[in-house]
Design an enzyme around this catalytic site. Structure first.
Site, PDB file in Angstrom:
ATOM      1  N   ASP A  15       6.153  -8.293  -1.434  1.00 28.21           N
ATOM      2  CA  ASP A  15       7.230  -9.076  -1.945  1.00 28.21           C
ATOM      3  C   ASP A  15       6.771  -9.985  -1.426  1.00 28.21           C
ATOM      4  O   ASP A  15       7.290 -11.371  -0.849  1.00 28.21           O
ATOM      5  CB  ASP A  15       8.736  -8.439  -0.115  1.00 28.21           C
ATOM      6  CG  ASP A  15       8.552  -7.309  -0.350  1.00 28.21           C
ATOM      7  OD1 ASP A  15       8.886  -7.019  -1.947  1.00 28.21           O
ATOM      8  OD2 ASP A  15       9.173  -5.930   0.540  1.00 28.21           O
ATOM      9  N   LYS A  18       4.737 -11.983  -6.267  1.00 27.37           N
ATOM     10  CA  LYS A  18       4.143 -11.514  -7.021  1.00 27.37           C
ATOM     11  C   LYS A  18       4.755 -11.692  -8.216  1.00 27.37           C
ATOM     12  O   LYS A  18       3.866 -11.923  -9.313  1.00 27.37           O
ATOM     13  CB  LYS A  18       2.893 -10.034  -6.830  1.00 27.37           C
ATOM     14  CG  LYS A  18       2.548  -9.632  -5.824  1.00 27.37           C
ATOM     15  CD  LYS A  18       2.301  -8.418  -5.740  1.00 27.37           C
ATOM     16  CE  LYS A  18       3.151  -7.049  -4.928  1.00 27.37           C
ATOM     17  NZ  LYS A  18       3.835  -7.101  -4.303  1.00 27.37           N
ATOM     18  N   GLY A  42       8.967  -3.683  -6.330  1.00 26.82           N
ATOM     19  CA  GLY A  42      10.047  -4.536  -6.829  1.00 26.82           C
ATOM     20  C   GLY A  42       9.599  -5.657  -7.330  1.00 26.82           C
ATOM     21  O   GLY A  42       9.860  -6.515  -6.884  1.00 26.82           O
ATOM     22  N   HIS A  43       9.178  -6.411  -8.670  1.00 24.31           N
ATOM     23  CA  HIS A  43       8.538  -7.619  -8.627  1.00 24.31           C
ATOM     24  C   HIS A  43      10.351  -8.823  -9.526  1.00 24.31           C
ATOM     25  O   HIS A  43      11.046  -8.515  -9.853  1.00 24.31           O
ATOM     26  CB  HIS A  43       8.080  -7.887  -9.447  1.00 24.31           C
ATOM     27  CG  HIS A  43       7.240  -7.197  -8.689  1.00 24.31           C
ATOM     28  ND1 HIS A  43       5.689  -6.690  -9.515  1.00 24.31           N
ATOM     29  CD2 HIS A  43       6.707  -6.922  -7.405  1.00 24.31           C
ATOM     30  CE1 HIS A  43       4.280  -6.166  -8.801  1.00 24.31           C
ATOM     31  NE2 HIS A  43       4.970  -5.571  -6.635  1.00 24.31           N
ATOM     32  N   GLN A 224       2.529  -3.498  -4.301  1.00 29.14           N
ATOM     33  CA  GLN A 224       2.938  -3.921  -2.903  1.00 29.14           C
ATOM     34  C   GLN A 224       1.365  -4.888  -2.682  1.00 29.14           C
ATOM     35  O   GLN A 224       1.356  -5.571  -2.944  1.00 29.14           O
ATOM     36  CB  GLN A 224       2.196  -2.022  -1.983  1.00 29.14           C
ATOM     37  CG  GLN A 224       3.299  -1.050  -2.148  1.00 29.14           C
ATOM     38  CD  GLN A 224       3.710  -1.003  -3.567  1.00 29.14           C
ATOM     39  OE1 GLN A 224       2.709  -0.118  -4.230  1.00 29.14           O
ATOM     40  NE2 GLN A 224       4.816  -0.533  -4.110  1.00 29.14           N
TER      41      GLN A 224
HETATM   42  P1  IMO Z   1       6.495  -4.394  -4.009  1.00 27.70           P
HETATM   43  O1  IMO Z   1       5.267  -4.615  -4.368  1.00 27.70           O
HETATM   44  C1  IMO Z   1       7.330  -3.604   0.414  1.00 27.70           C
HETATM   45  C2  IMO Z   1       6.692  -0.011   2.130  1.00 27.70           C
HETATM   46  C3  IMO Z   1       7.688   1.168   2.163  1.00 27.70           C
HETATM   47  C4  IMO Z   1       7.461   1.617   2.990  1.00 27.70           C
HETATM   48  C5  IMO Z   1       5.904   1.957   2.633  1.00 27.70           C
HETATM   49  C6  IMO Z   1       5.207   3.343   2.119  1.00 27.70           C
HETATM   50  O2  IMO Z   1       7.684  -5.360  -4.094  1.00 27.70           O
HETATM   51  O3  IMO Z   1       5.290  -5.760  -2.847  1.00 27.70           O
HETATM   52  P2  IMO Z   1       6.191   4.534  -0.638  1.00 27.70           P
HETATM   53  O4  IMO Z   1       7.677   5.139  -1.006  1.00 27.70           O
HETATM   54  O5  IMO Z   1       5.462   3.488  -0.986  1.00 27.70           O
HETATM   55  O6  IMO Z   1       5.962   5.978   0.095  1.00 27.70           O
HETATM   56  O7  IMO Z   1       6.602   3.666   1.007  1.00 27.70           O
HETATM   57  O8  IMO Z   1       5.047   1.231   1.959  1.00 27.70           O
HETATM   58  N1  IMO Z   1       6.643   0.113   0.581  1.00 27.70           N
HETATM   59  C7  IMO Z   1       6.867  -1.346   0.716  1.00 27.70           C
HETATM   60  N2  IMO Z   1       6.641  -3.076   0.968  1.00 27.70           N
HETATM   61  N3  IMO Z   1       6.864  -4.296  -0.802  1.00 27.70           N
HETATM   62  C8  IMO Z   1       6.997  -3.484  -1.844  1.00 27.70           C
HETATM   63  O9  IMO Z   1       6.349  -3.096  -3.215  1.00 27.70           O
HETATM   64  C9  IMO Z   1       6.413  -1.874  -0.924  1.00 27.70           C
HETATM   65  N4  IMO Z   1       6.153  -0.701  -2.248  1.00 27.70           N
HETATM   66  C10 IMO Z   1       6.095   0.262  -0.809  1.00 27.70           C
HETATM   67  O10 IMO Z   1       8.894   0.024   2.621  1.00 27.70           O
HETATM   68  O11 IMO Z   1       7.368   1.359   4.184  1.00 27.70           O
HETATM   69 MG    MG Z   2       9.296  -5.976  -3.318  1.00 25.21          MG
END
Ligand code: IMO
Ligand code: MG
Length: 424
Positions: A15, A18, A42-43, A224
């Site tokens: 988050d 990106k 979630g972009h 992520q």
């Molecule tokens: P973007 O791309 C923030 C976190 C989840 C959880 C851990 C594992 O938007 O930055 P998962 O569902 O991947 O098995 O969850 O990773 N997590 C994220 N946190 N932004 C994301 O994506 C995330 N994708 C997974 O909250 O702690």
């Molecule tokens: Mg996100």
């Protein structure tokens, strides 16, 4: 002439913003590729007064004439994918025509999602806080060699293989004593598979290397953040993919020598969703203020994000892991109202000061050591020229650059494409 593949990665816990930056950079790259992760991402993109969240398709989709690649390292949920494509097509954009999907990307089955929920329910206090999109179970099947891949949907025995994998999952769910409807979402999933057959399915490694060799630069978009990397993140509170630069090579099938610039994105403060260690987390009114000003609620799950000051120790670590060449600082404007701004410049671990991320980031005896900066108390969001930035803000950036040893080349001062300053 052969071109390079540039990379944009989140350096914190996800988050970092990106979506906005890929959208800004995408105009320079005819092709954008996702190399890992899935719809846990979630972009958020904001343009022309509208907001849009992309989950599994690359953020370049809105740029005219772009090719958008879903790489081999991605896990694809056909239902989310179809839904997203539908939303993009409703905006008059030919999503299907602009997308290519790797045949080697793994499929998220409806039972992977159920399994994700079953595992989290069984974990009690140790739960990861997963997005419940089936990410962990799908990568588990990939590594244990049970998974189904996008290319398999074209095989005559696909349905039988689906049933076999589903039966395996239902047994696992039963073993976890989790009560659910075993056929949940299956009809919709099968429909989405038919939709996926209309998309161009490719051998991603040949496709990507072919583009580069024929002179087309590519931008690889991370999902992520590096602190959620399966190997180097705050394990076990991580996601199940390689979010660091190495994931680009394995996820797209490109050699390290093909990689050019590595853009590392960070927010001027830190956030985290889900469980796990977060050394600079604030539990007070400052944390609440950061959440309010930064609208820090999950784009996928709507969960309030945990907030805290910038962690330069963690950032220095991910800059090293990723070989970052250019830093991009997001949401600087969210710090406009603070009298004093803090950044963590060391950790105290059991009384000893260190600048390295310890093996156990969740350890009891870890305390952040802060450096304080005077606030700029100026609304940055309307500023478009570097020379108009307040001195306190410039000093803050200079400190970050010196600490990390990498220049900050893009500064974002607000969600819109225009609220961006590029430095030479
Ligand atoms: P973007 O791309 C923030 C976190 C989840 C959880 C851990 C594992 O938007 O930055 P998962 O569902 O991947 O098995 O969850 O990773 N997590 C994220 N946190 N932004 C994301 O994506 C995330 N994708 C997974 O909250 O702690
Ligand atoms: Mg996100």
């Amino acid at each position: 002439m052969s071109e390079k593949l540039d990379v944009v990665l989140g350096l914190q816990w996800g988050d970092e913003g990106k979506g906005k930056i890929v959208d800004v950079l995408a105009s320079r790259y005819p092709a954008v590729a996702r190399f890992q992760g899935g719809p846990n991402a979630g972009h958020s993109l904001h343009f022309e007064g509208k907001s849009f969240v992309v989950r599994s398709i690359p953020s370049g989709i809105f740029r005219e004439g772009s090719t958008n690649i879903v790489g081999s390292g991605v896990v694809l949920d056909p239902v989310t994918f179809k839904e997203e494509c539908g939303n993009v097509m409703n905006m008059g954009i030919d999503a299907v025509g602009k997308l290519v999907v790797s045949k080697k990307a793994h499929l998220i089955l409806p039972t992977h999602r159920l399994l994700d929920a079953a595992m989290e329910a069984a974990a009690g206090k140790g739960k990861i806080g997963s997005t419940l999109k089936g990410i962990g179970p799908t990568y588990t099947d990939k590594i244990s060699r049970h998974g189904l891949r996008v290319g398999d949907i074209l095989a005559p025995d696909f349905k039988d293989r689906f049933e076999r994998l589903k039966a395996r999952h239902l047994q696992q769910i039963k073993d976890l004593d989790y009560d659910c409807d075993p056929g949940k979402g299956e009809a919709e999933w099968m429909e989405a598979i038919e939709f996926l057959k209309q998309v161009r399915l490719v051998d991603c490694e040949y496709f990507v290397n072919g583009l580069l060799s024929s002179g087309t630069p590519i931008l690889a978009e991370g999902a992520q953040g590096s602190m959620l990397d399966i190997d180097f993140g705050s394990y076990p509170f991580v996601t199940s993919s390689s979010t660091t630069v190495g994931g680009v090579c394995t996820g797209l099938g490109v050699a390290p020598s093909r990689i050019g610039k590595v853009f590392g994105i960070f927010k001027a403060y830190c956030t985290r969703v889900g469980s796990g260690p977060f050394p600079t987390e604030l539990f007070d009114s400052t944390g609440e203020e950061l959440r309010r000003v930064g609208h820090e609620y999950g784009a996928v799950t709507g969960r309030p994000r945990r907030c805290g000051w910038l962690d330069l120790v963690a950032l220095k670590y991910t800059v090293m892991l990723d070989g970052v060449t250019d830093l991009i600082m997001m949401k600087s404007d969210c710090l406009d109202g603070f009298d004093t701004i803090k950044a963590c410049t060391a950790y105290k671990v059991d009384g000893k000061v260190t600048c390295e991320v310890p093996f156990d980031l969740a350890g009891e005896g870890l305390e952040p050591v802060y450096t304080e900066f005077p606030g700029w108390k100026t609304d940055l969001s309307g500023i478009r020229r570097e020379s108009d930035l307040p001195k306190e803000f410039k000093d803050y950036i200079k400190f970050i650059e010196d600490f990390l040893g990498v220049p900050v080349t893009i500064i974002s001062l607000g969600p819109d494409r225009e609220a961006t300053i590029e430095r030479d």
